[in-house]
Design an enzyme around this catalytic site. Structure first.
Site, PDB file in Angstrom:
ATOM      1  N   GLY A  57      -7.146   1.012   0.384  1.00 43.83           N
ATOM      2  CA  GLY A  57      -5.975   1.939   0.159  1.00 43.83           C
ATOM      3  C   GLY A  57      -5.045   2.034   1.374  1.00 43.83           C
ATOM      4  N   SER A  58      -4.576   3.395   1.486  1.00 42.50           N
ATOM      5  CA  SER A  58      -3.695   3.729   2.446  1.00 42.50           C
ATOM      6  C   SER A  58      -4.195   3.684   4.065  1.00 42.50           C
ATOM      7  CB  SER A  58      -2.817   4.971   2.555  1.00 42.50           C
ATOM      8  OG  SER A  58      -1.975   4.638   1.208  1.00 42.50           O
ATOM      9  N   VAL A  59      -5.469   3.443   4.135  1.00 44.34           N
ATOM     10  CA  VAL A  59      -5.990   3.319   5.674  1.00 44.34           C
ATOM     11  C   VAL A  59      -5.574   2.107   5.996  1.00 44.34           C
ATOM     12  CG1 VAL A  59      -8.133   3.069   6.904  1.00 44.34           C
ATOM     13  CG2 VAL A  59      -8.043   4.821   5.046  1.00 44.34           C
ATOM     14  N   LYS A  61      -2.791   1.312   6.663  1.00 45.60           N
ATOM     15  CA  LYS A  61      -1.258   1.650   7.333  1.00 45.60           C
ATOM     16  C   LYS A  61      -1.772   1.757   8.557  1.00 45.60           C
ATOM     17  CE  LYS A  61       1.268   4.143   3.659  1.00 45.60           C
ATOM     18  NZ  LYS A  61       0.390   3.885   2.404  1.00 45.60           N
TER      19      LYS A  61
END
Length: 447
Positions: A57-59, A61
Site C-alpha cells: 500500500g502507501s509504504v 510512497k
C-alpha cells in the site's frame, strides 16, 4: 530480548486480531530478528516466512519520494520548481492552482489536492499519463502550501514527473534509481514478478468474522507511485537500513517540512516520511493498506533500529501492526508508545460536531446520543463509488467509538474498533463552526 519473545507476541496478537498470516522483522544491535505467523491464504495455505511477499500500500510512497530525491541530487529535478516544468500537460480544476503547485508540495502533501481520484487507466505503459489526464476532476482542498493533507493522487502525479524526467516507465525509473542500487531483489510492482514467489493474499472478514480471500491483490497501475509496490519483510529491513544512513538525501527526507496536528501518524512531514517523537525518541515511519493487506515501517535513526510488520487480514490488520511496532519499541529500546486519554464524554461538547463529512470517495459520519458511553465515528466508501468500481472494494468497518482529548476540544482519539488509537482534529471557520474533520492525515469537509 530473545527472538522467542517477539515470536510469542506476534503469534498471540495475530490470533487475537484474527490475522491469517503476518511477518515482522526487527533490525537491532546490527542483526535481523524475524517472527512470522500463519499462512499466505486460507484457500491455499502456505507458511508465511520473511521472504513472503505482501502488498505494501502507501509504504510505496517512500520509494517514489526516494527516487525523486535521487534526481534532485543529480540536478535533474528542482524541488521548488512548478510541477508543470516537468509535466506541462497538467490541468487542474483551477488554472492558478495548476500553475503554482511545486514538486516539494507534492512530496510533503501540501499541494492542496484531494486524497484520491478513482479512475481506471489500464495496465499499459500509458497508465500514469492517463491518470494525470483526469486530474482536472480532483477536488482542490486549499491553495498550494496552505496546509498538509495526505494525497494519493499527488504521489501518482510525482510518478509521472519521474517518467517525464527519465524517459522511462515509472516502475523502471524506481528500479534503476532505488531498487537495483540497494540490492532489493524482493521488491517489485508487477504481479507477474510476484506470482512465481510465495506471496500473501489479502483477507477481509465476512459477516461472521471469518477471513475470506480478497480477489484483487493490489491497486491498478495508475496508482503504483502512491500504493503499488510489493515486498518481503527481509527487503523492508534492507530499505529501512538505507534510511538509517547519513547521506544528505536521507537527512533531507527526515528534516521536518510542515507540522502535523493531532495525528497518530506523526508530528510533521519530512519529505514523504511521517516524523514523530515517541517517548522522547525521534522516529521516521510510514504505513500502508490495501485490500485486506496492511504494512508498517518504522525507523529510529538515533538507535540504529528498524521494525517492519506486514499482515494479511482485515479489519484487525492496522491495530495488529501497531501493537507489534509498540512491542518492538518497548522491548528492544525501552521506548513506550502510549495513547493519550480522552476526557469523559460530554454530549454538549460533542453535539456541534455531529454531522456528515466527506472526501471524493469516503463519507465520515459523527453520531452522538445523550447517555451513551461515547460518540461514534463511521467511515464508509460512498455507494456510488462502490457501485461504479470495476475492482473489488473492501467492506466498510463498523463505527468506531472516539473521545475528545484534553485542551480546546478540537483533537480526538479513536478508542475502540479496528482503528483504535488513530488520532485526528477538527477544522473550524472564523465563526468557530466545525467545517472539517481530519483523520489519518486526510481532510473530510462538512457535507
Amino acid at each position: 530480548m530473545s527472538e522467542q519473545s517477539l515470536q510469542e507476541f506476534v503469534t498471540a496478537a495475530a490470533e487475537r486480531f484474527g490475522i491469517p498470516g503476518a511477518a515482522a522483522g526487527v533490525h537491532v544491535d546490527g542483526r535481523a530478528v524475524y517472527a512470522c505467523h500463519g499462512v499466505t491464504s486460507v484457500e491455499n495455505p502456505l507458511p508465511v516466512d520473511e521472504h513472503t511477499w505482501f502488498a505494501l500500500g502507501s509504504v510505496s510512497k517512500t520509494f517514489t519520494a526516494t527516487a525523486v530525491m535521487r534526481l534532485v541530487e543529480h540536478g535533474r529535478i528542482d524541488l521548488d520548481a512548478p510541477v508543470r516544468r516537468y509535466v506541462p500537460e497538467l490541468v487542474l480544476a483551477d488554472e492558478d492552482h495548476a500553475a503554482a503547485v511545486t514538486v516539494r508540495q507534492l512530496l510533503n502533501h501540501t499541494a492542496g489536492l484531494g486524497v484520491r481520484l478513482v479512475v481506471e487507466t489500464g495496465d499499459g505503459d500509458d497508465a500514469l499519463a492517463g491518470f494525470v489526464g483526469h486530474l482536472d476532476q480532483i477536488e482542490l482542498i486549499g491553495a498550494p502550501g496552505s496546509r498538509a493533507s495526505y494525497s494519493q493522487a499527488g504521489y501518482n502525479l510525482l510518478g509521472r514527473v519521474l517518467e517525464k524526467v527519465t524517459g522511462l516507465t515509472f516502475e523502471r525509473a524506481v528500479a534503476e534509481l532505488a531498487l537495483a542500487p540497494l540490492g532489493l531483489h524482493e521488491t517489485a510492482y508487477f504481479t507477474d514478478q510476484v506470482m512465481t514467489r510465495r506471496f500473501a493474499c489479502g483477507h477481509n472478514a465476512d459477516q461472521d468474522g471469518t477471513p475470506v480471500v480478497a480477489r484483487q491483490w493490489k491497486d491498478s497501475r495508475g496508482n503504483n507511485p502512491g500504493g503499488g509496490i510489493a515486498a518481503t519483510v527481509a527487503d523492508q529491513l534492507r530499505w529501512g537500513r538505507f534510511h538509517l544512513g547519513e547521506s544528505e538525501l536521507v537527512k533531507q527526507m527526515q528534516t521536518p517540512t510542515v507540522d502535523l496536528r493531532g495525528s497518530t501518524l506523526g508530528d510533521a512531514f519530512g519529505v514523504c516520511w511521517f516524523l514523530r517523537d515517541v517517548d522522547g525518541t525521534a522516529t521516521v515511519g510510514h504505513g500502508g493498506s490495501g485490500n485486506g493487506q496492511f504494512a508498517e515501517l518504522l525507523i529510529v535513526p538515533g538507535r540504529d533500529f528498524v521494525v517492519s510488520v506486514m499482515s494479511n487480514g482485515g479489519p484487525g490488520g492496522v491495530a495488529f501492526n501497531r501493537e507489534v511496532v509498540q512491542f518492538a519499541l518497548e522491548h528492544y529500546l525501552g521506548v513506550l508508545d502510549r495513547d493519550p486519554e480522552p476526557v469523559p464524554y460530554d454530549h454538549a461538547q460533542v453535539a456541534p460536531i455531529v454531522g456528515v463529512y466527506e472526501t471524493e470517495i469516503l463519507t465520515l459520519t459523527i453520531r452522538a446520543e445523550e447517555g451513551a458511553q461515547a460518540p461514534l465515528l463511521e467511515v464508509v466508501i460512498k455507494p456510488e463509488i462502490r457501485a461504479a468500481s470495476e475492482k473489488e472494494v473492501p467492506a466498510d468497518y463498523p463505527p468506531f467509538p472516539f473521545g475528545l482529548l484534553p485542551g480546546a476540544g478540537d483533537e480526538y482519539i479513536v478508542t475502540g474498533g479496528a482503528m483504535k488509537g488513530q488520532r485526528g482534529f477538527l477544522t473550524r471557520d472564523a465563526s468557530g463552526a466545525v467545517i472539517g474533520v481530519d483523520l489519518a492525515g486526510r481532510l473530510f469537509g462538512r457535507a
